[in-house]
Design a protein around this motif. Structure first.
Motif, PDB file in Angstrom:
ATOM      1  N   ARG A  68       0.853  -1.185   0.000  1.00 12.23           N
ATOM      2  CA  ARG A  68       0.000   0.000   0.000  1.00 12.23           C
ATOM      3  C   ARG A  68       0.885   1.229   0.000  1.00 12.23           C
ATOM      4  N   ASP A  69       0.533   2.205  -0.792  1.00 11.97           N
ATOM      5  CA  ASP A  69       1.396   3.365  -0.996  1.00 11.97           C
ATOM      6  C   ASP A  69       1.458   4.254   0.246  1.00 11.97           C
ATOM      7  N   ARG A  70       2.679   4.543   0.692  1.00 13.36           N
ATOM      8  CA  ARG A  70       2.954   5.393   1.856  1.00 13.36           C
ATOM      9  C   ARG A  70       2.127   4.954   3.072  1.00 13.36           C
ATOM     10  N   HIS A  71       2.066   3.663   3.269  1.00 18.37           N
ATOM     11  CA  HIS A  71       1.350   3.091   4.408  1.00 18.37           C
ATOM     12  C   HIS A  71       2.208   3.161   5.673  1.00 18.37           C
ATOM     13  N   TRP A  72       3.535   3.186   5.495  1.00 12.11           N
ATOM     14  CA  TRP A  72       4.493   3.260   6.598  1.00 12.11           C
ATOM     15  C   TRP A  72       5.295   4.553   6.475  1.00 12.11           C
ATOM     16  N   MET A  73       5.843   5.017   7.575  1.00  5.90           N
ATOM     17  CA  MET A  73       6.623   6.255   7.574  1.00  5.90           C
ATOM     18  C   MET A  73       7.672   6.183   8.673  1.00  5.90           C
ATOM     19  N   ILE A  74       8.849   6.709   8.383  1.00  6.98           N
ATOM     20  CA  ILE A  74       9.927   6.814   9.365  1.00  6.98           C
ATOM     21  C   ILE A  74       9.838   8.188  10.018  1.00  6.98           C
ATOM     22  N   ILE A  75       9.930   8.226  11.339  1.00  8.56           N
ATOM     23  CA  ILE A  75       9.866   9.498  12.051  1.00  8.56           C
ATOM     24  C   ILE A  75      11.070   9.627  12.981  1.00  8.56           C
ATOM     25  N   THR A  76      11.424  10.853  13.298  1.00  5.33           N
ATOM     26  CA  THR A  76      12.450  11.090  14.307  1.00  5.33           C
ATOM     27  C   THR A  76      11.780  11.095  15.677  1.00  5.33           C
TER      28      THR A  76
END
Length: 299
Positions: free
Chosen positions: A70-78
Motif C-alpha cells: 500500500r502506498d505510503r502506508h508506513w513512515m519513518i519518524i524522528t
C-alpha cells in the motif's frame, strides 16, 4: 465512499483520456481525448524508501495498493519530535528495499540483516503515535523497538533515534484541503495518509527523457518518484490536464482529478540506486533554468 473503497484497477498498457478546458464562442467547454497509455505503475510502501513496480494496481481513496503493498502506508519518524524523515535529510533511505511475503513486510538494506515486521499490527496493543507530515498532524501505530533499532543503526544514529509507524483504520489522516500550499484544488473530505500532498503523482516518459537530455548525470523516472508513468504524449503535456480517465473512453475504469501541480525539491537530486545526492544539485539546477511548473499531483 469509505476510506479504502476501491476505484477499480489500473494495468500496464491502459489507454487513458484527458480533459482540458477551452473557450469556444465565449463558452467554456470540456473536451476529452485519448492522450497516451500507462507505462509503469509504482507503489512506495514506506515514505522515502525504494518503490515496487507492479503490472496492475488498485486505486483507492487513500492511495494505490496491490495485495499487502500500500502506498505510503508506513513512515519513518524522528523520535524527538515525531516528524517524518525523508531522503531530503537522509538520502541513503533510497537503498532500503521493501518486499512482501505472505502477511509480512521484509526490509533489506546494504550491510543489514533483513528486518521482518507484520503488515497488520494489533491495534489493541501497538502504541498510537501522533506524527507530523510537514505541518499536518497525523497518527501512526509504532512498529516496535526492533524496527526502531534497525533503522537507527542503518542511518548511523543512536539507538531509538528514529521509529517506524504504520497507518491503520481509525487513525488521524491528513485533510488535503487544509494543507497550506498554493493552488490547492483539493475538496473538503479529500484525505491522504503519509503522502507529501496526495495519493498519486503522474508524469510522462517524454518529460523524463527531456530532462535527462539536458543534464550530464543519469536521470530516470525514479528521481521524481511518480506512481503512474505514462507514455505517448509530448514533454510536459501533463501540465495542462484537468482530469485523467483510464480505460474505455465511454466507460473509464478509473478517473483521477488534478488537485495540484507538484513543485520539485532536493529529493530529485538523490540517485535512486546509490542513495547519494548529486553535488551539483542536478536535475533541479537545470529545471530551475527553464521550467518551474512541471509536474502535478492528482487525486
Amino acid at each position: 465512499m469509505g476510506d479504502l473503497d476501491v476505484l477499480l484497477g489500473l494495468v500496464l498498457g491502459t489507454l487513458f483520456k484527458v480533459s482540458a478546458l477551452y473557450s469556444l464562442s465565449n463558452a467554456r467547454k470540456t473536451v476529452r481525448r485519448y492522450a497516451a497509455k500507462v507505462r509503469e505503475l509504482w507503489i512506495y510502501p514506506i515514505k522515502s524508501c525504494k518503490g515496487i513496480s507492479f503490472d496492475e494496481i488498485e486505486c483507492t481513496n487513500l492511495g494505490n495498493r496491490n495485495a499487502h503493498a500500500r502506498d505510503r502506508h508506513w513512515m519513518i519518524i524522528t523520535a524527538h519530535n515525531n516528524s517524518f524523515l525523508s531522503q531530503r535529510l537522509e538520502p541513503s533511505l533510497a537503498k532500503i528495499t521493501p518486499s512482501f511475503h505472505g502477511d509480512m513486510l521484509y526490509l533489506d538494506a546494504p550491510n543489514k540483516e533483513t528486518l521482518i515486521i507484520p503488515v497488520n499490527l494489533d491495534v489493541t496493543k501497538a502504541k498510537v503515535v501522533p506524527c507530523k507530515v510537514w505541518t499536518m498532524d497525523v497518527e501512526g501505530l509504532d512498529c516496535g523497538d526492533e524496527a526502531s533499532t534497525w533503522f537507527s543503526s542503518y542511518l548511523n544514529k543512536p539507538s531509538g533515534h528514529v521509529r517506524l509507524v504504520a497507518t491503520a483504520p481509525g487513525l488521524k489522516l491528513q485533510e488535503m484541503s487544509e494543507k497550506p500550499t498554493g493552488h490547492n484544488l483539493a475538496r473538503p473530505g479529500d484525505k491522504s495518509i503519509y503522502h507529501d500532498f496526495c495519493q498519486n503523482l503522474i508524469m510522462s516518459k517524454a518529460t523524463v527523457d527531456d530532462v535527462a537530455s539536458r543534464v550530464s548525470v543519469p536521470i530516470s523516472a525514479q528521481n521524481f518518484r511518480p506512481t503512474i508513468l505514462v507514455d505517448g504524449c509530448s514533454p510536459y503535456a501533463e501540465d495542462d490536464w484537468k482530469t485523467v480517465a483510464f480505460g474505455d473512453i465511454s466507460q473509464p475504469n478509473v478517473e483521477l482529478r488534478v488537485v495540484r501541480h507538484c513543485t520539485r525539491c532536493l529529493f530529485t537530486t538523490v540517485n535512486p540506486e546509490t542513495g547519494i545526492k548529486d553535488p551539483n544539485e542536478e536535475p533541479l539546477k537545470t529545471l530551475k533554468k527553464y521550467y518551474l511548473y512541471t509536474y502535478m499531483h492528482i487525486h
